[in-house]
Design an enzyme around this catalytic site. Structure first.
Site, PDB file in Angstrom:
ATOM      1  CB  CYS A 167      -0.971  -0.059   1.048  1.00  0.00           C
ATOM      2  SG  CYS A 167      -1.792  -1.444   1.387  1.00  0.00           S
ATOM      3  CG  HIS A 178      -6.039   1.686  -0.564  1.00  0.00           C
ATOM      4  ND1 HIS A 178      -5.056   2.381  -0.847  1.00  0.00           N
ATOM      5  CD2 HIS A 178      -5.788   0.516   0.290  1.00  0.00           C
ATOM      6  CE1 HIS A 178      -3.942   1.683  -0.220  1.00  0.00           C
ATOM      7  NE2 HIS A 178      -4.639   0.765   0.429  1.00  0.00           N
ATOM      8  CB  CYS A 203      -2.306   0.724   7.878  1.00  0.00           C
ATOM      9  SG  CYS A 203      -3.722   0.439   6.815  1.00  0.00           S
TER      10      CYS A 203
END
EC number: 2.3.1.16
Length: 398
Positions: free
Chosen positions: A94, A347, A378
């Site tokens: 991520c 995302h 995160c």
């Protein structure tokens, strides 16, 4: 040698589409989205000649297919940058794009280059997260990590276990607020300024992708309450209080502060510091807490010094846990995600870190009284990333 000051001059992204055949980018290559972002950054900043861009750094979680072949190098060539422009790709799941920005900024800080482009891309329609990964069996057979670590939704349920006071209703309330803030930002024309329209071919012919597909302004608490809990029977994590599966790219133009002055460019913000930290993979959403503490300690700042925090909302529970840790007001702390967050925007993994940076850039433009801003997120497999920026338009910053 003293490290040089690094500034963000500009940032832009594509719209974020829904992953899959119904998404607007289904028939568009990931590297072409990156090329669009690079070309737009160059178009918007004509003082920066192509030969000045020395490094092109891009994050992607799945580095194969249209996200493979060292995309940082291939997209530099495809975008029309000179052959002398170097490039590479990075992966921190991520936080791949956030890491790309940190790496490029570090190169500038130590004098390895003066001007760089950095960002992230993820085409989750073409590359579902972990679809082609082959985890070492020792991860599970030797119990190095919990099996939950490989399913992000389960890690969010684990956070609910870790913080039983965070109820499903609280997660839904936070998510509804996120949708409302994003809808308001769209109504006021703020998000449109951050997106470069891209003409793409779809099953229904040519279309212009100029608006995110994920936001649901019609969201209600009643609707959120009735959604399924796919990761646990009678769980708390639903599609409504989690980010989506998305396609998109986002990049920023970085340079030394001296170079910006030389070119007559007005920097948007200055890098203060960054930090990454690890946590247990099965509670990966906890990662921004230690990475934020780490970057604050390294920079000598306190959380109270931050005027705005852009936190990537992989899951609502993760955001609420962060708010509780740092004494932020629930559900609506004015410092947190003023334009909404990933629960609304989506995302697309590696592209989300640079999106946070672009949001800070625009917030600083709107609020010259603000001085410090934090981008934090995160990371799958148990990490957190945090970067602090200073508003150079702030009269206190000199």
């Amino acid at each position: 040698m003293k490290a040089r000051d690094v500034v963000v001059v500009d940032g832009i992204r594509t719209a974020f589409g829904k992953a899959g055949e119904r998404g607007i980018f289904w028939m568009t290559r990931a590297d072409d989205m990156v090329v669009k972002v690079i070309r737009e950054l160059m178009r918007r900043n004509p003082q920066v000649k192509p030969e000045m861009v020395e490094e092109n750094v891009w994050g992607a979680t799945t580095q194969e297919g249209d996200q493979g072949l060292t995309m940082g190098r291939t997209t530099a060539i495809l975008a029309g940058l000179p052959v002398a422009t170097a490039g590479y790709s990075v992966d921190r799941m991520c936080a791949g794009g956030m890491t790309a920005v940190a790496c490029a900024a570090s190169e500038i800080a130590v004098g390895a280059c003066d001007v760089a482009i950095a960002g992230g891309v993820e085409h989750m329609g073409h590359h579902p997260m972990g679809a082609t990964a082959d985890p070492n069996p020792r991860f599970l057979t030797e119990k190095l990590v919990s099996q939950d670590a490989l399913v992000m939704g389960k890690t969010a349920e684990n956070l609910h276990d870790m913080f039983p006071e965070i109820t499903k209703e609280m997660a839904d309330e936070y998510s509804l607020l996120c949708q409302k803030k994003t809808a308001k930002a769209y109504q006021e024309g703020k998000i449109q300024k951050m997106i470069v329209p891209m003409t793409v071919y779809t099953k229904n012919g040519w279309k212009v992708a100029d608006r995110d597909e994920q936001p649901r302004p019609e969201t209600t608490m009643e609707g959120l309450a009735n959604l399924r809990t796919p990761f646990r029977v009678k769980g708390k994590v639903t599609p409504g209080n989690a980010s989506g599966l998305n396609d998109g790219a986002c990049g920023v133009l970085l340079m030394s502060e001296e170079k910006a002055k030389e070119l007559g460019l007005k920097p948007k913000m200055r890098l203060v510091g960054y930090a990454f930290a690890g946590v247990k993979p099965e509670i990966m959403g906890y990662g921004p807490i230690p990475s934020t503490k780490k970057v604050l300690a390294r920079t000598g700042l306190k959380f109270e010094d931050l005027d705005v925090v852009e936190l990537n909302e992989a899951f609502a529970v993760q955001a609420i846990a962060y708010m509780k840790e740092f004494g932020m007001k629930f559900p609506d702390d004015k410092r947190l995600n003023p334009y909404g967050g990933a629960i609304a925007f989506g995302h697309p993994l590696a592209s989300s870190g640079p999106r946070l940076v672009v949001h800070l850039m625009h917030y600083f433009e709107e609020h010259p009284e603000a001085r410090y801003g934090l981008a934090t997120m995160c990371v799958g497999l148990g990490q957190g990333g945090s970067i602090i920026w200073e508003n150079v338009q702030n009269t206190k910053s000199e």
